[in-house]
Design a protein around this motif. Structure first.
Motif, mmCIF file in Angstrom:
data_model
loop_
_atom_site.group_PDB
_atom_site.id
_atom_site.type_symbol
_atom_site.label_atom_id
_atom_site.label_comp_id
_atom_site.label_asym_id
_atom_site.label_seq_id
_atom_site.Cartn_x
_atom_site.Cartn_y
_atom_site.Cartn_z
ATOM 1 N N THR A 11 0.838 -1.197 0.000
ATOM 2 C CA THR A 11 0.000 0.000 0.000
ATOM 3 C C THR A 11 0.871 1.245 0.000
ATOM 4 O O THR A 11 2.045 1.204 0.386
ATOM 5 C CB THR A 11 -0.927 0.048 1.231
ATOM 6 O OG1 THR A 11 -0.132 0.108 2.406
ATOM 7 C CG2 THR A 11 -1.860 -1.143 1.288
ATOM 8 N N THR A 26 -5.209 6.164 1.083
ATOM 9 C CA THR A 26 -4.315 5.021 0.994
ATOM 10 C C THR A 26 -4.845 4.069 -0.066
ATOM 11 O O THR A 26 -6.045 3.786 -0.101
ATOM 12 C CB THR A 26 -4.201 4.305 2.352
ATOM 13 O OG1 THR A 26 -3.707 5.242 3.312
ATOM 14 C CG2 THR A 26 -3.255 3.127 2.277
ATOM 15 N N VAL A 28 -4.091 0.369 -2.476
ATOM 16 C CA VAL A 28 -3.387 -0.904 -2.626
ATOM 17 C C VAL A 28 -2.804 -0.940 -4.028
ATOM 18 O O VAL A 28 -3.491 -0.633 -5.006
ATOM 19 C CB VAL A 28 -4.350 -2.091 -2.422
ATOM 20 C CG1 VAL A 28 -3.657 -3.406 -2.733
ATOM 21 C CG2 VAL A 28 -4.894 -2.094 -1.009
#
Length: 76
Positions: A11, A26, A28
């Motif tokens: 991430t 945030t 991935v």
């Protein structure tokens, strides 16, 4: 035990800063979405921009930001 470590997703936290806002998200880093030769930071910024546009409707966030960066320290 190493199998569990392999399941941890990579991430990055991306920050967008404009004249009147600062926003972080945030993401991935899903390898299936990466463009050929794309670096992690560029990939994270692109995915964050797409997410914020599709989920919240923030169109053209990159052009409205004075600064965009990945705020995570690279642990690789």
């Amino acid at each position: 035990m190493s199998d569990a470590v392999d399941l941890i997703e990579k991430t990055r936290t991306v920050m967008f800063v404009g004249d009147y806002f600062a926003m972080t998200t945030t993401v991935v880093l899903d390898e299936g979405l990466r463009h050929d030769g794309e670096e992690d930071d560029d990939f994270a910024i692109r995915i964050a921009s797409i997410f914020l546009s599709e989920h919240y409707g923030f169109d053209d966030l990159e052009s409205k930001s004075n600064d965009i960066g990945v705020v995570d320290e690279d642990e690789d």
